[in-house]
Design an enzyme around this catalytic site. Sequence first.
Site, PDB file in Angstrom:
ATOM      1  N   TYR A  61       0.985  -1.220   0.330  1.00 13.43           N
ATOM      2  CA  TYR A  61       0.102  -0.050   0.249  1.00 13.43           C
ATOM      3  C   TYR A  61       0.757   0.660  -0.476  1.00 13.43           C
ATOM      4  O   TYR A  61       1.962   1.531   0.655  1.00 13.43           O
ATOM      5  CB  TYR A  61      -1.411   0.043   1.305  1.00 13.43           C
ATOM      6  CG  TYR A  61      -2.258  -0.632   1.163  1.00 13.43           C
ATOM      7  CD1 TYR A  61      -3.302  -0.403   0.673  1.00 13.43           C
ATOM      8  CD2 TYR A  61      -2.493  -2.316   1.340  1.00 13.43           C
ATOM      9  CE1 TYR A  61      -4.435  -1.626   0.250  1.00 13.43           C
ATOM     10  CE2 TYR A  61      -3.399  -2.912   1.300  1.00 13.43           C
ATOM     11  CZ  TYR A  61      -4.309  -2.731   0.870  1.00 13.43           C
ATOM     12  OH  TYR A  61      -5.549  -3.278   0.719  1.00 13.43           O
ATOM     13  N   GLU A  62       0.003   1.927  -0.295  1.00 19.93           N
ATOM     14  CA  GLU A  62       0.742   3.901  -0.697  1.00 19.93           C
ATOM     15  C   GLU A  62       1.858   3.989   0.336  1.00 19.93           C
ATOM     16  O   GLU A  62       2.566   5.166   0.537  1.00 19.93           O
ATOM     17  CB  GLU A  62       0.398   4.451  -1.122  1.00 19.93           C
ATOM     18  CG  GLU A  62       1.067   5.788  -1.668  1.00 19.93           C
ATOM     19  CD  GLU A  62      -0.130   6.677  -2.520  1.00 19.93           C
ATOM     20  OE1 GLU A  62      -0.116   8.025  -2.197  1.00 19.93           O
ATOM     21  OE2 GLU A  62      -1.057   6.120  -2.649  1.00 19.93           O
TER      22      GLU A  62
END
Length: 272
Positions: free
Chosen positions: A68-69
């Site tokens: 995930y970012e």
Amino acid sequence: MTPFTALPNNTAAADDAAAPAYTSSELLAAVSCRYLQGTRRVFAGIGLPTLAVALAQKSTSPDIEQVYESGVCGAHPPRLPETIADASLATGAEAILTMPVLFGYVLQGGWIDVGFLGAAQIDRFGSLNSSVIGDWESPDVRLPGSGGAAEVMANSAEVFVVMRRHNPTSFVRELDFCTSPSPRIAREKDPLVPAQGRGVTTVISDLGVLKADETGELCLATVHEGVSVEQVIEATGWPLKVLPGLSVTPAPTAQELHLLRNEIDPGRVYLR
């Protein structure tokens, strides 16, 4: 990458009867999951990409790593996260990195097999718009913007895009704004652009699946049940080519629907 054969209807929730009716969200998640088979690391956006990876983890690809970012790597959340900063993502994660490390070493280091994104608009070579619909100075809709999508586009080995609506305002000849340029287009404008990935290779929409040909142009590869080739061509803003061997997308199986509805998203966070 080619999709696997649809999962057999062999769970307790499934019998020899045909799979029950499904929604567009369930179709998109199931089809996306199939294209992820064989993938090791996925940089996934929130929404349908997260749903598809969760289904892959519970079916065909238990070892898939979701990144995930926010810096979470190897995510195994106990419930579906609603944002990239959802606290549930930390539970059971294999690593939590700072964003400079994530983008500088993991993403730009070439460790991501598939970047999995959504967008408001896409063009024939896979450039994406997630910034504005309409004129920049006075848009009809102002959207969240790139986030990490531009870096995901440039540095993932390949990119998948899932689009809830396939129509001429989403699949466009020219983007209202180019948020995430295709590596092919970026290299044409500047050969020194450090884009190492192939860009968008696969687009899953509510009408069918588009695959990139040898030039990088997105072409029709499969149509969903009940959808004609003519419908997809009319819903696309550029002269859409049809790949040889066009097929019909297998419908979601009862097992896939059982997992989505009862184990992955019973609260209907992303299923509609």
